[in-house]
Design a protein around this motif. Sequence first.
Motif, PDB file in Angstrom:
ATOM      1  N   VAL A 144       0.867  -0.724  -0.119  1.00 48.48           N
ATOM      2  CA  VAL A 144      -0.333   0.002  -0.076  1.00 48.48           C
ATOM      3  C   VAL A 144       0.701   1.460   0.010  1.00 48.48           C
ATOM      4  O   VAL A 144       2.300   0.821   0.749  1.00 48.48           O
ATOM      5  N   TYR A 145       1.273   2.342  -0.829  1.00 44.64           N
ATOM      6  CA  TYR A 145       1.625   3.532  -0.936  1.00 44.64           C
ATOM      7  C   TYR A 145       1.012   4.757  -0.313  1.00 44.64           C
ATOM      8  O   TYR A 145      -0.542   4.589  -1.229  1.00 44.64           O
ATOM      9  N   TYR A 146       1.173   4.964   0.244  1.00 43.67           N
ATOM     10  CA  TYR A 146       0.761   6.650   0.639  1.00 43.67           C
ATOM     11  C   TYR A 146       1.944   7.598   0.509  1.00 43.67           C
ATOM     12  O   TYR A 146       2.608   7.073   0.555  1.00 43.67           O
ATOM     13  N   CYS A 147       0.802   8.721   0.655  1.00 41.43           N
ATOM     14  CA  CYS A 147       1.501   9.993   0.166  1.00 41.43           C
ATOM     15  C   CYS A 147       1.373  10.985   1.853  1.00 41.43           C
ATOM     16  O   CYS A 147       0.892  10.777   2.309  1.00 41.43           O
ATOM     17  N   ALA A 148       2.415  11.783   1.890  1.00 33.73           N
ATOM     18  CA  ALA A 148       2.666  12.351   2.804  1.00 33.73           C
ATOM     19  C   ALA A 148       3.413  13.916   2.744  1.00 33.73           C
ATOM     20  O   ALA A 148       4.102  14.157   1.859  1.00 33.73           O
ATOM     21  N   THR A 149       2.880  14.774   3.903  1.00 26.95           N
ATOM     22  CA  THR A 149       3.337  16.026   4.395  1.00 26.95           C
ATOM     23  C   THR A 149       4.812  15.988   5.106  1.00 26.95           C
ATOM     24  O   THR A 149       4.236  15.496   5.979  1.00 26.95           O
ATOM     25  N   ASP A 150       5.797  16.633   5.197  1.00 27.11           N
ATOM     26  CA  ASP A 150       6.644  17.006   5.801  1.00 27.11           C
ATOM     27  C   ASP A 150       6.386  17.759   6.702  1.00 27.11           C
ATOM     28  O   ASP A 150       6.127  18.959   6.561  1.00 27.11           O
ATOM     29  N   ARG A 151       6.852  17.580   8.369  1.00 30.09           N
ATOM     30  CA  ARG A 151       6.280  18.616   8.679  1.00 30.09           C
ATOM     31  C   ARG A 151       7.436  19.778   9.002  1.00 30.09           C
ATOM     32  O   ARG A 151       7.140  21.338   9.434  1.00 30.09           O
ATOM     33  N   ASP A 152       8.206  20.187   8.244  1.00 28.91           N
ATOM     34  CA  ASP A 152       9.643  20.842   8.391  1.00 28.91           C
ATOM     35  C   ASP A 152      10.062  20.762   6.421  1.00 28.91           C
ATOM     36  O   ASP A 152       9.445  19.926   6.065  1.00 28.91           O
ATOM     37  N   SER A 153      10.557  22.457   6.467  1.00 30.43           N
ATOM     38  CA  SER A 153      11.529  22.073   5.276  1.00 30.43           C
ATOM     39  C   SER A 153      12.339  21.428   5.107  1.00 30.43           C
ATOM     40  O   SER A 153      13.667  22.023   4.971  1.00 30.43           O
ATOM     41  N   TYR A 154      12.605  20.066   5.027  1.00 24.92           N
ATOM     42  CA  TYR A 154      13.521  19.137   4.261  1.00 24.92           C
ATOM     43  C   TYR A 154      13.195  17.615   3.864  1.00 24.92           C
ATOM     44  O   TYR A 154      11.945  17.597   4.185  1.00 24.92           O
ATOM     45  N   GLN A 181      -3.172   0.342  -3.299  1.00 26.15           N
ATOM     46  CA  GLN A 181      -2.708  -0.323  -3.101  1.00 26.15           C
ATOM     47  C   GLN A 181      -2.348  -0.520  -4.267  1.00 26.15           C
ATOM     48  O   GLN A 181      -3.152  -0.864  -5.698  1.00 26.15           O
ATOM     49  N   VAL A 182      -1.201  -1.114  -4.543  1.00 28.35           N
ATOM     50  CA  VAL A 182      -0.112  -1.638  -6.096  1.00 28.35           C
ATOM     51  C   VAL A 182       0.369  -3.299  -5.331  1.00 28.35           C
ATOM     52  O   VAL A 182       0.957  -3.363  -4.742  1.00 28.35           O
ATOM     53  N   THR A 183      -0.319  -3.827  -6.709  1.00 27.13           N
ATOM     54  CA  THR A 183      -0.221  -5.164  -6.455  1.00 27.13           C
ATOM     55  C   THR A 183       0.619  -5.752  -7.953  1.00 27.13           C
ATOM     56  O   THR A 183       0.025  -5.574  -9.112  1.00 27.13           O
ATOM     57  N   VAL A 184       1.733  -6.616  -7.750  1.00 26.54           N
ATOM     58  CA  VAL A 184       2.486  -6.953  -8.502  1.00 26.54           C
ATOM     59  C   VAL A 184       3.004  -8.550  -9.370  1.00 26.54           C
ATOM     60  O   VAL A 184       3.382  -8.764  -8.178  1.00 26.54           O
TER      61      VAL A 184
END
Length: 123
Positions: free
Chosen positions: A92-102, A118-121
């Motif tokens: 399962v692939y997730y996108c997310a935000t970094d809480r700081d500028s790094y 979900q990615v299934t190969v």
Amino acid sequence: VQLQASGGGLVQAGGSLRLSCAASGFSFSDHEMGWFRQTPRKEREFVAAITSSGDRTLYADFVKGRFTISRDNAKNTLSLQMNSLKPEDTAVYYCATDRDSYLRSQWYYYDYWGQGTQVTVSS
């Protein structure tokens, strides 16, 4: 803050998929963003990250040369182009935000997460 990941599916080994993450409720262009993945047997795993402007990227070693992270700040969209997929990319692939500028790979620095796609190969 809302992150909506999409684009997952079932693909044969060697195939390609393009994941998208639609962002809303915050200033997307001010945040570094990342993609992570998780399987039932593994902890959350870093895949790729990109700076707020899109000028620099960071990849996990196992996806270098196969995956490309990008963003369109005008459309508040984060993308992950995945080529030469392998069965071990199933997750399962997730996108997310970094809480700081790094630009970084540790999941605990990311504070908002999408619902995953979900990615299934298959081999």
